[in-house]
Scaffold this motif. Structure first.
Motif, PDB file in Angstrom:
ATOM      1  N   TYR A  60       0.895  -1.167   0.000  1.00  0.00           N
ATOM      2  CA  TYR A  60       0.000   0.000   0.000  1.00  0.00           C
ATOM      3  C   TYR A  60       0.924   1.205   0.000  1.00  0.00           C
ATOM      4  O   TYR A  60       1.528   1.506   1.032  1.00  0.00           O
TER       5      TYR A  60
ATOM      6  N   VAL B  41       3.448  -5.140   2.298  1.00  0.00           N
ATOM      7  CA  VAL B  41       2.579  -5.971   3.137  1.00  0.00           C
ATOM      8  C   VAL B  41       2.806  -7.462   2.896  1.00  0.00           C
ATOM      9  O   VAL B  41       2.757  -8.258   3.829  1.00  0.00           O
TER      10      VAL B  41
ATOM     11  N   ALA C 152      -1.164 -13.535  12.731  1.00  0.00           N
ATOM     12  CA  ALA C 152      -1.619 -12.500  13.655  1.00  0.00           C
ATOM     13  C   ALA C 152      -2.310 -11.364  12.897  1.00  0.00           C
ATOM     14  O   ALA C 152      -2.240 -11.282  11.673  1.00  0.00           O
ATOM     15  N   ASN C 153      -2.958 -10.490  13.637  1.00  0.00           N
ATOM     16  CA  ASN C 153      -3.537  -9.292  13.042  1.00  0.00           C
ATOM     17  C   ASN C 153      -2.455  -8.521  12.303  1.00  0.00           C
ATOM     18  O   ASN C 153      -1.363  -8.322  12.825  1.00  0.00           O
ATOM     19  N   GLY C 154      -2.782  -8.103  11.094  1.00  0.00           N
ATOM     20  CA  GLY C 154      -1.839  -7.294  10.332  1.00  0.00           C
ATOM     21  C   GLY C 154      -0.789  -8.089   9.576  1.00  0.00           C
ATOM     22  O   GLY C 154       0.077  -7.503   8.920  1.00  0.00           O
ATOM     23  N   ALA C 155      -0.860  -9.423   9.650  1.00  0.00           N
ATOM     24  CA  ALA C 155       0.144 -10.249   8.956  1.00  0.00           C
ATOM     25  C   ALA C 155       0.034 -10.130   7.438  1.00  0.00           C
ATOM     26  O   ALA C 155       1.002 -10.393   6.716  1.00  0.00           O
ATOM     27  N   GLY C 156      -1.154  -9.771   6.952  1.00  0.00           N
ATOM     28  CA  GLY C 156      -1.339  -9.603   5.511  1.00  0.00           C
ATOM     29  C   GLY C 156      -2.330 -10.581   4.892  1.00  0.00           C
ATOM     30  O   GLY C 156      -2.415 -10.697   3.670  1.00  0.00           O
TER      31      GLY C 156
ATOM     32  N   SER D   2      -5.728 -10.643   4.782  1.00  0.00           N
ATOM     33  CA  SER D   2      -6.793 -10.041   3.955  1.00  0.00           C
ATOM     34  C   SER D   2      -6.223  -9.496   2.658  1.00  0.00           C
ATOM     35  O   SER D   2      -6.847  -9.618   1.595  1.00  0.00           O
TER      36      SER D   2
ATOM     37  N   GLU E  43     -14.463 -10.285   4.207  1.00  0.00           N
ATOM     38  CA  GLU E  43     -14.581  -9.987   5.630  1.00  0.00           C
ATOM     39  C   GLU E  43     -15.748  -9.024   5.832  1.00  0.00           C
ATOM     40  O   GLU E  43     -15.955  -8.110   5.048  1.00  0.00           O
TER      41      GLU E  43
ATOM     42  N   GLU F  79     -12.131 -14.428   7.228  1.00  0.00           N
ATOM     43  CA  GLU F  79     -12.631 -14.273   8.597  1.00  0.00           C
ATOM     44  C   GLU F  79     -14.133 -14.537   8.728  1.00  0.00           C
ATOM     45  O   GLU F  79     -14.855 -13.694   9.270  1.00  0.00           O
TER      46      GLU F  79
ATOM     47  N   GLN G 175      -9.371 -16.256  12.436  1.00  0.00           N
ATOM     48  CA  GLN G 175      -8.683 -16.136  13.718  1.00  0.00           C
ATOM     49  C   GLN G 175      -8.927 -17.358  14.604  1.00  0.00           C
ATOM     50  O   GLN G 175      -8.195 -17.580  15.560  1.00  0.00           O
TER      51      GLN G 175
HETATM   52  P1  ATP Z   1      -6.426  -8.649  10.232  1.00  0.00           P
HETATM   53  O1  ATP Z   1      -6.598 -10.013  10.761  1.00  0.00           O
HETATM   54  O2  ATP Z   1      -6.227  -7.637  11.316  1.00  0.00           O
HETATM   55  O3  ATP Z   1      -7.429  -8.230   9.202  1.00  0.00           O
HETATM   56  P2  ATP Z   1      -4.552  -9.257   8.142  1.00  0.00           P
HETATM   57  O4  ATP Z   1      -3.553 -10.327   8.378  1.00  0.00           O
HETATM   58  O5  ATP Z   1      -5.723  -9.599   7.308  1.00  0.00           O
HETATM   59  O6  ATP Z   1      -5.001  -8.657   9.513  1.00  0.00           O
HETATM   60  P3  ATP Z   1      -4.174  -7.069   6.349  1.00  0.00           P
HETATM   61  O7  ATP Z   1      -5.544  -6.546   6.568  1.00  0.00           O
HETATM   62  O8  ATP Z   1      -3.857  -7.709   5.069  1.00  0.00           O
HETATM   63  O9  ATP Z   1      -3.758  -8.043   7.513  1.00  0.00           O
HETATM   64  O10 ATP Z   1      -3.152  -5.866   6.621  1.00  0.00           O
HETATM   65  C1  ATP Z   1      -1.744  -6.016   6.484  1.00  0.00           C
HETATM   66  C2  ATP Z   1      -1.061  -4.688   6.751  1.00  0.00           C
HETATM   67  O11 ATP Z   1      -1.423  -3.751   5.730  1.00  0.00           O
HETATM   68  C3  ATP Z   1      -1.439  -4.031   8.068  1.00  0.00           C
HETATM   69  O12 ATP Z   1      -0.283  -3.468   8.608  1.00  0.00           O
HETATM   70  C4  ATP Z   1      -2.438  -2.969   7.672  1.00  0.00           C
HETATM   71  O13 ATP Z   1      -2.392  -1.897   8.554  1.00  0.00           O
HETATM   72  C5  ATP Z   1      -1.979  -2.578   6.294  1.00  0.00           C
HETATM   73  N1  ATP Z   1      -3.088  -2.131   5.446  1.00  0.00           N
HETATM   74  C6  ATP Z   1      -4.208  -2.829   5.174  1.00  0.00           C
HETATM   75  N2  ATP Z   1      -5.020  -2.152   4.336  1.00  0.00           N
HETATM   76  C7  ATP Z   1      -4.392  -0.979   4.079  1.00  0.00           C
HETATM   77  C8  ATP Z   1      -4.692   0.180   3.275  1.00  0.00           C
HETATM   78  N3  ATP Z   1      -5.836   0.240   2.577  1.00  0.00           N
HETATM   79  N4  ATP Z   1      -3.806   1.183   3.266  1.00  0.00           N
HETATM   80  C9  ATP Z   1      -2.650   1.114   3.961  1.00  0.00           C
HETATM   81  N5  ATP Z   1      -2.289   0.076   4.724  1.00  0.00           N
HETATM   82  C10 ATP Z   1      -3.143  -0.974   4.797  1.00  0.00           C
END
Ligand code: ATP
Length: 236
Positions: free
Chosen positions: A16, A21, A40-44, A46, A88, A163, A195
């Motif tokens: 992004y 990511v 974990a949350n934020g792993a990437g 989504s 999601e 999710e 999760q």
């Molecule tokens: P979660 O379980 O919290 O949804 P995740 O593993 O699905 O986490 P992603 O949603 O893919 O993770 O996010 C990965 C990283 O990219 C995170 O650090 C998030 O803050 C960042 N991110 C996600 N969407 C955007 C965006 N539209 N713009 C900038 N950064 C983003």
């Protein structure tokens, strides 16, 4: 590449803007298998699903589905090839009835016959009972079932779920996973992010662990549990 791999991802890097990511992700999904991506949350997780489904275009690397390069195809093209995502937060059309939501899911295949609609309702009897209700009035669990039924209405080759258990009560989550297991047992190819690691592992033939944008483990659910990596990833 083994011929039975329906989804093959290599060298996937996504960003992004200045934020990287996903980093050099490789992922294979075999036809008829259920594969999970944990982390974990934020792993990437989504982001990975959004890239595969054509919703996020800022990436490098290759994505092949059913023998065809789908990198940089728009989302509607990816869906029309038989790869659907249940996003999601479900994202049902709240103003439309349950049945109209399902019928919308079928528009890429030119609608549903009465017989095909009945087959879907047989899988989700609760939805049949409330088929005229506005989707916005449904409970979270009902909306999740509807989102899945809408995805199935297109008769996909493979379904991705982001999710699905999010925000649902434990008993509803159990019911959801029973239904996902039924889809798995019917031979539908599934890619699952959730999760609820225990339930996802139980469901999956193969599991991947994503850590800060990198796949750090691929293997059976038992092997992932034994590796101890899961605890470390979740506890940080
Ligand atoms: P979660 O379980 O919290 O949804 P995740 O593993 O699905 O986490 P992603 O949603 O893919 O993770 O996010 C990965 C990283 O990219 C995170 O650090 C998030 O803050 C960042 N991110 C996600 N969407 C955007 C965006 N539209 N713009 C900038 N950064 C983003």
């Amino acid at each position: 590449t083994r011929p039975q791999d329906i989804l093959v991802i290599r060298g996937l890097c996504a960003n992004y803007g200045a934020t990287d990511v996903l980093s050099n992700v490789a992922l294979d999904v075999r036809q008829g298998q259920t594969v999970s991506v944990l982390g974990a949350n934020g792993a990437g997780k989504s982001t990975l699903m959004r890239v595969i489904s054509g919703l996020h275009q800022k990436f490098k690397g290759s994505i092949a589905f059913d023998g065809q390069d789908i990198s940089h195809l728009p989302a509607h093209k990816v869906a029309s090839l038989g790869l659907v995502m249940v996003p999601e937060g479900r994202q049902v059309f709240t103003e439309l009835s349950v049945q109209d939501n399902i019928l919308l899911g079928a528009h890429t295949r030119g609608g549903l016959t009465a017989q095909q609609l009945e087959t879907l309702y047989a899988m989700f009897p609760k939805l049949k009972a409330i088929h005229t209700r506005r989707a916005g009035l449904l409970s979270g669990g009902e909306q999740q079932m509807l989102a899945i039924a809408r995805g199935l209405a297109s008769s996909p080759l493979m379904m991705m779920l982001d999710e699905p258990s999010l925000g649902l009560a434990p008993a509803i989550v159990d019911d959801l996973f029973v239904r996902l297991a039924a889809l798995r047992d019917q031979g539908l190819t599934l890619l699952l992010v959730d999760q609820m690691a225990d339930l996802a592992l139980t469901l999956s033939h193969q599991s991947n662990l994503l850590d800060m944008g990198q796949i750090i483990f691929t293997g059976t659910s038992d092997a992932l549990l034994e590796s101890g990596l899961l605890d470390r990833a979740y506890l940080g």
